[in-house]
Design a protein around this motif. Structure first.
Motif, PDB file in Angstrom:
ATOM      1  N   VAL A   1      -0.007  -1.263 -12.044  1.00  0.00           N
ATOM      2  CA  VAL A   1      -1.025  -1.545 -13.057  1.00  0.00           C
ATOM      3  C   VAL A   1      -1.101  -0.429 -14.094  1.00  0.00           C
ATOM      4  O   VAL A   1      -1.148  -0.678 -15.293  1.00  0.00           O
ATOM      5  CB  VAL A   1      -2.410  -1.775 -12.397  1.00  0.00           C
ATOM      6  N   THR A   2      -1.087   0.816 -13.645  1.00  0.00           N
ATOM      7  CA  THR A   2      -1.241   1.946 -14.565  1.00  0.00           C
ATOM      8  C   THR A   2       0.088   2.575 -14.970  1.00  0.00           C
ATOM      9  O   THR A   2       0.143   3.327 -15.944  1.00  0.00           O
ATOM     10  CB  THR A   2      -2.114   3.048 -13.926  1.00  0.00           C
ATOM     11  N   GLY A   3       1.168   2.336 -14.206  1.00  0.00           N
ATOM     12  CA  GLY A   3       2.454   2.958 -14.474  1.00  0.00           C
ATOM     13  C   GLY A   3       2.556   4.370 -13.935  1.00  0.00           C
ATOM     14  O   GLY A   3       3.540   5.068 -14.180  1.00  0.00           O
ATOM     15  N   ARG A   4       1.565   4.801 -13.187  1.00  0.00           N
ATOM     16  CA  ARG A   4       1.529   6.160 -12.638  1.00  0.00           C
ATOM     17  C   ARG A   4       2.445   6.270 -11.427  1.00  0.00           C
ATOM     18  O   ARG A   4       2.436   5.428 -10.554  1.00  0.00           O
ATOM     19  CB  ARG A   4       0.094   6.503 -12.228  1.00  0.00           C
ATOM     20  N   ASP A   5       3.234   7.326 -11.388  1.00  0.00           N
ATOM     21  CA  ASP A   5       4.032   7.628 -10.202  1.00  0.00           C
ATOM     22  C   ASP A   5       3.283   8.630  -9.342  1.00  0.00           C
ATOM     23  O   ASP A   5       2.497   9.424  -9.850  1.00  0.00           O
ATOM     24  CB  ASP A   5       5.397   8.215 -10.582  1.00  0.00           C
TER      25      ASP A   5
ATOM     26  N   GLU B   1       0.835  -1.206   0.000  1.00  0.00           N
ATOM     27  CA  GLU B   1       0.000   0.000   0.000  1.00  0.00           C
ATOM     28  C   GLU B   1       0.872   1.259   0.000  1.00  0.00           C
ATOM     29  O   GLU B   1       0.556   2.244  -0.669  1.00  0.00           O
ATOM     30  CB  GLU B   1      -0.952   0.008   1.198  1.00  0.00           C
ATOM     31  N   TRP B   2       1.980   1.243   0.745  1.00  0.00           N
ATOM     32  CA  TRP B   2       2.899   2.372   0.752  1.00  0.00           C
ATOM     33  C   TRP B   2       3.604   2.483  -0.604  1.00  0.00           C
ATOM     34  O   TRP B   2       3.755   3.583  -1.163  1.00  0.00           O
ATOM     35  CB  TRP B   2       3.896   2.237   1.891  1.00  0.00           C
ATOM     36  N   ILE B   3       4.029   1.342  -1.156  1.00  0.00           N
ATOM     37  CA  ILE B   3       4.696   1.349  -2.465  1.00  0.00           C
ATOM     38  C   ILE B   3       3.758   1.889  -3.540  1.00  0.00           C
ATOM     39  O   ILE B   3       4.180   2.620  -4.440  1.00  0.00           O
ATOM     40  CB  ILE B   3       5.206  -0.066  -2.822  1.00  0.00           C
ATOM     41  N   ARG B   4       2.476   1.561  -3.451  1.00  0.00           N
ATOM     42  CA  ARG B   4       1.516   2.052  -4.444  1.00  0.00           C
ATOM     43  C   ARG B   4       1.397   3.576  -4.421  1.00  0.00           C
ATOM     44  O   ARG B   4       0.977   4.182  -5.397  1.00  0.00           O
ATOM     45  CB  ARG B   4       0.151   1.408  -4.224  1.00  0.00           C
ATOM     46  N   LEU B   5       1.757   4.218  -3.311  1.00  0.00           N
ATOM     47  CA  LEU B   5       1.798   5.675  -3.276  1.00  0.00           C
ATOM     48  C   LEU B   5       3.010   6.206  -4.044  1.00  0.00           C
ATOM     49  O   LEU B   5       2.997   7.329  -4.548  1.00  0.00           O
ATOM     50  CB  LEU B   5       1.831   6.181  -1.835  1.00  0.00           C
TER      51      LEU B   5
END
Length: 152
Positions: free
Chosen positions: A85-89, A76-80
Motif C-alpha cells: 500500500v505504501t511502497g515502504r520496504d 504478514e511476513w511479506i509485509r515485513l
C-alpha cells in the motif's frame, strides 16, 4: 555381522517458522550448499581450489485452509519485507528470521536439527484455482537464507 539401523523417513519432520503454524507445512527440501571453483593456471598444469560457498534457496509447500489462513500468515511476513500500500520496504532485522526444522524418529524424538540463519521470502506463489478440480489450495514459498547449521 548384522548392524541394526532405522532410516530417517521423509514424512517425519517439523518446521518451525515464527508466525506460521507448523502443521500447515506440507513439504520442504533440506539445505543444499554449492561451492564455486577457482581455476589456477600455472605453466602447463591446472589446479583447482574452492571459491565462494553459497547456500541454495529452500522450497516449501504449505496447505492453505480456511481457518487459520496460511495466506494471511504468509502475507504478514511479506509485509515485513515490503508494504504494498505504501511502497515502504522493511529493515532486514524485521523480516529475516531464523528457522528451525527437526527430523523425527518413529516415536517422535528429534534425531536431527537444522537452523537456517537469516531466512526471508524470496518468492511466494499463492497457488491456482480451477472449477474442474477439488484439490486443496497450496502455497509455495522459496526461502533464501544466509547459511544453515546442522546442530545434531
Amino acid at each position: 555381522m548384522f548392524t541394526p539401523f532405522e532410516p530417517k523417513l521423509k514424512n517425519r519432520f517439523i518446521m518451525q517458522i515464527d508466525g506460521i503454524n507448523a502443521y500447515l507445512i506440507k513439504t520442504m527440501n533440506r539445505p543444499q550448499v554449492d561451492s564455486d571453483e577457482v581455476v589456477l593456471e600455472h605453466m602447463n598444469v591446472t589446479r583447482y581450489v574452492k571459491g565462494k560457498t553459497r547456500w541454495q534457496p529452500l522450497e516449501i509447500t504449505m496447505y492453505d485452509p480456511i481457518v487459520p489462513s496460511a495466506s494471511q500468515q504468509v502475507i504478514e511476513w511479506i509485509r515485513l519485507h515490503h508494504e504494498s500500500v505504501t511502497g515502504r520496504d522493511g529493515y532486514s532485522d524485521f523480516y529475516k528470521k531464523n528457522i528451525t526444522f527437526n527430523v523425527l524418529d518413529p516415536v517422535g524424538a528429534v534425531v536431527e536439527e537444522w537452523e537456517l540463519k537469516g531466512a526471508f521470502i524470496q518468492s511466494a506463489n499463492f497457488g491456482d484455482l480451477a472449477f474442474d478440480s477439488s484439490d486443496p489450495v497450496e502455497i509455495s514459498l522459496t526461502l533464501r537464507y544466509d547459511y544453515a547449521v546442522l546442530k545434531f
